[in-house]
Design an enzyme around this catalytic site. Structure first.
Site, PDB file in Angstrom:
ATOM      1  N   GLY A  17       0.793  -1.236   0.000  1.00  0.00           N
ATOM      2  CA  GLY A  17       0.000   0.000   0.000  1.00  0.00           C
ATOM      3  C   GLY A  17       0.816   1.273   0.000  1.00  0.00           C
ATOM      4  O   GLY A  17       0.363   2.298   0.508  1.00  0.00           O
ATOM      5  N   SER A  18       2.000   1.260  -0.630  1.00  0.00           N
ATOM      6  CA  SER A  18       2.754   2.529  -0.674  1.00  0.00           C
ATOM      7  C   SER A  18       2.040   3.536  -1.575  1.00  0.00           C
ATOM      8  O   SER A  18       2.078   4.745  -1.313  1.00  0.00           O
ATOM      9  CB  SER A  18       4.197   2.300  -1.111  1.00  0.00           C
ATOM     10  OG  SER A  18       4.279   1.978  -2.475  1.00  0.00           O
TER      11      SER A  18
ATOM     12  N   ARG B 137     -15.883 -14.980  -9.693  1.00  0.00           N
ATOM     13  CA  ARG B 137     -15.267 -13.652  -9.553  1.00  0.00           C
ATOM     14  C   ARG B 137     -16.352 -12.566  -9.558  1.00  0.00           C
ATOM     15  O   ARG B 137     -16.212 -11.543  -8.915  1.00  0.00           O
ATOM     16  CB  ARG B 137     -14.260 -13.414 -10.682  1.00  0.00           C
ATOM     17  CG  ARG B 137     -13.068 -14.357 -10.677  1.00  0.00           C
ATOM     18  CD  ARG B 137     -12.340 -14.291  -9.351  1.00  0.00           C
ATOM     19  NE  ARG B 137     -12.360 -12.922  -8.867  1.00  0.00           N
ATOM     20  CZ  ARG B 137     -11.600 -11.954  -9.357  1.00  0.00           C
ATOM     21  NH1 ARG B 137     -10.720 -12.223 -10.273  1.00  0.00           N
ATOM     22  NH2 ARG B 137     -11.710 -10.731  -8.900  1.00  0.00           N
TER      23      ARG B 137
ATOM     24  N   HIS C 205       0.013   1.051 -12.961  1.00  0.00           N
ATOM     25  CA  HIS C 205       0.754  -0.102 -13.467  1.00  0.00           C
ATOM     26  C   HIS C 205       2.237   0.274 -13.588  1.00  0.00           C
ATOM     27  O   HIS C 205       2.555   1.352 -14.110  1.00  0.00           O
ATOM     28  CB  HIS C 205       0.194  -0.496 -14.839  1.00  0.00           C
ATOM     29  CG  HIS C 205       0.891  -1.680 -15.426  1.00  0.00           C
ATOM     30  ND1 HIS C 205       0.657  -2.966 -14.997  1.00  0.00           N
ATOM     31  CD2 HIS C 205       1.852  -1.772 -16.389  1.00  0.00           C
ATOM     32  CE1 HIS C 205       1.430  -3.803 -15.675  1.00  0.00           C
ATOM     33  NE2 HIS C 205       2.163  -3.104 -16.518  1.00  0.00           N
TER      34      HIS C 205
HETATM   35  C1  GRF Z   1       2.846  -1.028  -7.706  1.00  0.00           C
HETATM   36  O1  GRF Z   1       4.033  -1.245  -8.403  1.00  0.00           O
HETATM   37  C2  GRF Z   1       1.703  -0.808  -8.671  1.00  0.00           C
HETATM   38  O2  GRF Z   1       2.097  -0.175  -9.857  1.00  0.00           O
HETATM   39  C3  GRF Z   1       1.252  -2.222  -8.954  1.00  0.00           C
HETATM   40  O3  GRF Z   1       1.372  -2.898  -7.729  1.00  0.00           O
HETATM   41  C4  GRF Z   1       2.381  -2.262  -6.939  1.00  0.00           C
HETATM   42  C5  GRF Z   1       1.740  -1.904  -5.628  1.00  0.00           C
HETATM   43  O4  GRF Z   1       2.671  -1.383  -4.720  1.00  0.00           O
HETATM   44  N1  GRF Z   1      -0.093  -2.237  -9.500  1.00  0.00           N
HETATM   45  P1  GRF Z   1       2.154  -0.739  -3.354  1.00  0.00           P
HETATM   46  O5  GRF Z   1       1.323  -1.818  -2.642  1.00  0.00           O
HETATM   47  O6  GRF Z   1       1.352   0.469  -3.684  1.00  0.00           O
HETATM   48  O7  GRF Z   1       3.419  -0.427  -2.588  1.00  0.00           O
END
Ligand code: GRF
Length: 217
Positions: free
Chosen positions: A13-14, A66, A110
């Protein structure tokens, strides 16, 4: 009018944190109404609790479809009054059940320059391909895998000694800049979808050309 965001995350969740910070600092007009995860262990949920934001867990039931899963997700989001859904490291593909509940209001980030390198493991894919640049893309979500209309991209160079980890870290720093910005453009009502193109009104184009390696003249 500010966004009522539902952020869906499966992991650390960064990116969620970058959105939390943007709201707190007044760079993003809106609030995070709920953080939802399919993974009860996701650190994203902890980040929500630390910031006093509501959390919901909707675990995947392997015996159901789903679509049935997404019906539970939609119900949880609607319960919190969500009008915009931000996928932030959500590992499950979404179905039309979620997309139809929030038309043109489901956004994803992404870690590659789409349409190159969709899917997972894409930092390594970009290195293995020998690409000189990669980056990140914020886009509207459609029914395909990482195929929806692109809102913002950031470009980062790939170094000869990069690993998936070092490149991923460089990309992530840019993710944290472009995701809150894309959401703010949405909050300002500046994004118009014209066919496959997302037009920013008024426009704010990038300047400059990048080369990697450097070009001497
Ligand atoms: C990120 O690289 C995002 O682009 C991808 O998943 C990763 C999530 O990272 N969809 P975080 O959990 O937000 O740190």
């Amino acid at each position: 009018m500010g966004l009522k965001l539902g952020v869906i995350a499966s992991g650390s969740g960064s990116n969620l944190q970058s959105i939390i910070n943007a709201v707190k600092e007044g760079r993003l007009d809106g609030e995070i109404a709920v953080i939802l995860s399919d993974n009860p262990e996701a650190y994203a949920l902890e980040r929500g609790k630390l910031s006093g934001i509501a959390t919901e867990v909707v675990e995947l039931d392997r015996d159901s479809t789903r679509e049935a899963h997404d019906e539970k997700v939609v119900a949880a989001l609607k319960k919190h009054g969500v009008d915009t859904v931000a996928l932030a490291g959500y590992l499950l593909m979404v179905t039309p059940v979620l997309l139809d509940a929030f038309p043109l209001r489901v956004i994803n980030i992404h870690p590659a320059l789409l349409p190159s390198f969709p899917g997972t493991g894409v930092q390594q894919d970009a290195i293995d391909h020998g690409a000189k640049f990669s980056g990140c893309t914020v886009h509207f979500v459609d029914e395909g895998m990482d195929t929806g209309p692109i809102i913002i991209q950031a470009v980062v160079p790939i170094r000869d000694d990069d690993t998936a980890k070092t490149l991923g870290a460089r990309i992530l720093r840019e993710e944290h800049r472009i995701y809150p910005q894309a959401l703010q453009y949405l909050a300002e009502g500046r994004l118009k979808i014209v066919g496959r193109r997302v037009v920013l009104d008024p426009q704010s184009p990038a300047s400059g050309t990048l080369h990697n390696p450097a070009v001497s003249s």
